[in-house]
Design a protein around this motif. Structure first.
Motif, PDB file in Angstrom:
ATOM      1  N   GLY A   1      50.812 -13.504 -21.382  1.00  0.00           N
ATOM      2  CA  GLY A   1      50.376 -14.091 -20.119  1.00  0.00           C
ATOM      3  C   GLY A   1      50.949 -15.484 -19.971  1.00  0.00           C
ATOM      4  N   TYR A   2      51.798 -15.677 -18.998  1.00  0.00           N
ATOM      5  CA  TYR A   2      52.469 -16.959 -18.827  1.00  0.00           C
ATOM      6  C   TYR A   2      51.435 -18.069 -18.660  1.00  0.00           C
ATOM      7  CZ  TYR A   2      55.688 -20.501 -17.202  1.00  0.00           C
ATOM      8  OH  TYR A   2      56.405 -21.653 -17.084  1.00  0.00           O
ATOM      9  N   ARG A   3      51.347 -18.917 -19.675  1.00  0.00           N
ATOM     10  CA  ARG A   3      50.408 -20.036 -19.734  1.00  0.00           C
ATOM     11  C   ARG A   3      48.946 -19.580 -19.668  1.00  0.00           C
ATOM     12  NH1 ARG A   3      53.535 -24.346 -20.159  1.00  0.00           N
ATOM     13  NH2 ARG A   3      55.410 -24.545 -18.919  1.00  0.00           N
ATOM     14  N   GLY A   4      48.695 -18.328 -19.991  1.00  0.00           N
ATOM     15  CA  GLY A   4      47.328 -17.836 -20.048  1.00  0.00           C
ATOM     16  C   GLY A   4      46.625 -18.322 -21.305  1.00  0.00           C
ATOM     17  N   SER A   5      45.315 -18.345 -21.261  1.00  0.00           N
ATOM     18  CA  SER A   5      44.494 -18.746 -22.402  1.00  0.00           C
ATOM     19  C   SER A   5      43.582 -17.578 -22.755  1.00  0.00           C
ATOM     20  CB  SER A   5      43.682 -19.984 -22.036  1.00  0.00           C
ATOM     21  OG  SER A   5      42.827 -20.330 -23.087  1.00  0.00           O
ATOM     22  N   PHE A   6      43.613 -17.145 -24.022  1.00  0.00           N
ATOM     23  CA  PHE A   6      42.901 -15.953 -24.457  1.00  0.00           C
ATOM     24  C   PHE A   6      41.972 -16.296 -25.620  1.00  0.00           C
ATOM     25  CE2 PHE A   6      47.002 -14.905 -22.697  1.00  0.00           C
ATOM     26  CZ  PHE A   6      46.662 -13.991 -21.711  1.00  0.00           C
ATOM     27  N   THR A   7      40.699 -15.933 -25.502  1.00  0.00           N
ATOM     28  CA  THR A   7      39.688 -16.262 -26.508  1.00  0.00           C
ATOM     29  C   THR A   7      39.081 -14.989 -27.072  1.00  0.00           C
ATOM     30  OG1 THR A   7      39.169 -18.325 -25.366  1.00  0.00           O
ATOM     31  CG2 THR A   7      37.543 -17.516 -26.935  1.00  0.00           C
ATOM     32  N   PHE A   8      39.091 -14.855 -28.404  1.00  0.00           N
ATOM     33  CA  PHE A   8      38.452 -13.726 -29.069  1.00  0.00           C
ATOM     34  C   PHE A   8      36.943 -13.929 -29.075  1.00  0.00           C
ATOM     35  CE2 PHE A   8      42.674 -12.879 -30.471  1.00  0.00           C
ATOM     36  CZ  PHE A   8      42.705 -11.526 -30.764  1.00  0.00           C
ATOM     37  N   MET A   9      36.197 -12.847 -28.812  1.00  0.00           N
ATOM     38  CA  MET A   9      34.737 -12.897 -28.797  1.00  0.00           C
ATOM     39  C   MET A   9      34.124 -12.073 -29.925  1.00  0.00           C
ATOM     40  SD  MET A   9      34.527 -14.980 -26.378  1.00  0.00           S
ATOM     41  CE  MET A   9      32.775 -15.106 -26.109  1.00  0.00           C
ATOM     42  N   SER A  10      34.945 -11.454 -30.775  1.00  0.00           N
ATOM     43  CA  SER A  10      34.445 -10.691 -31.916  1.00  0.00           C
ATOM     44  C   SER A  10      35.550 -10.575 -32.958  1.00  0.00           C
ATOM     45  CB  SER A  10      33.975  -9.291 -31.489  1.00  0.00           C
ATOM     46  OG  SER A  10      35.073  -8.525 -31.031  1.00  0.00           O
TER      47      SER A  10
END
Length: 182
Positions: free
Chosen positions: A115-124
């Motif tokens: 994802g271009y400049r996307g921010s992804f956070t793991f929740m598990s």
């Protein structure tokens, strides 16, 4: 029974019924709940792309198989969802903005963060049979979760920041498990 996302008769405008809808598009969020599956089902998300996928409220056993998923939003599985980790479930996270990944401690094949400049956070916590790959200025926050994969390809020339937190990243394999940092 088998359920395919590409079957137009499977789409409704509201939970539990409503009128038949169109195929989801990239801007559409797919929400599956207790009304989405009435018996044990093999689910194949065989659409080329969609917005978010949320399956956390599904209360039937669902086997999840796919070849490649292009997700432009959140990717949330539920406790009753069982991906086949040996089937090449390539999940490509492509959205801009802030998104979450919750695999409900299930095992997938691979996740690519493109994802271009996307921010992804793991929740598990999660385990991958293959690789986590991050490119195109995307950032990943492992958010204190434990993640295992055969490869982590992080911090390429076009990669964004990677936030590890207090979780453990484990690369495994018979001689080929490794971390790739640029």
């Amino acid at each position: 029974t088998n359920a395919y996302m590409s079957d137009a008769s499977n789409w409704r405008t509201s939970s539990g019924g409503g009128t038949v809808s169109r195929f989801p598009l990239v801007q559409d969020d797919l929400i599956f709940d207790e009304n989405s599956f009435t018996i044990t089902t093999t689910f194949t998300p065989n659409l080329s792309r969609f917005g978010s996928l949320t399956m956390s409220a599904v209360d039937q056993s669902v086997s999840f198989t796919s070849q490649e998923i292009n997700c432009y939003g959140d990717f949330i599985l539920g406790n009753r969802i069982t991906p086949n980790p040996n089937y090449p479930n390539y999940v490509n996270m492509l959205g801009r903005g802030n998104h979450v990944i919750d695999l409900a401690q299930k095992r997938l094949y691979s996740i690519n963060f493109y994802g271009y400049r996307g921010s992804f956070t793991f929740m598990s916590d999660c385990s991958l049979a293959s690789v986590i790959d991050c490119d195109y200025y995307a950032s990943i926050d492992f958010n204190d979760h434990n993640i295992t994969a055969s490869q982590f390809i992080l911090g390429r020339a076009n990669g964004g920041p990677v936030y590890l937190g207090n979780g453990i990243l484990e690369a495994y394999g018979s001689g080929d498990g490794h971390f790739g940092f640029s």
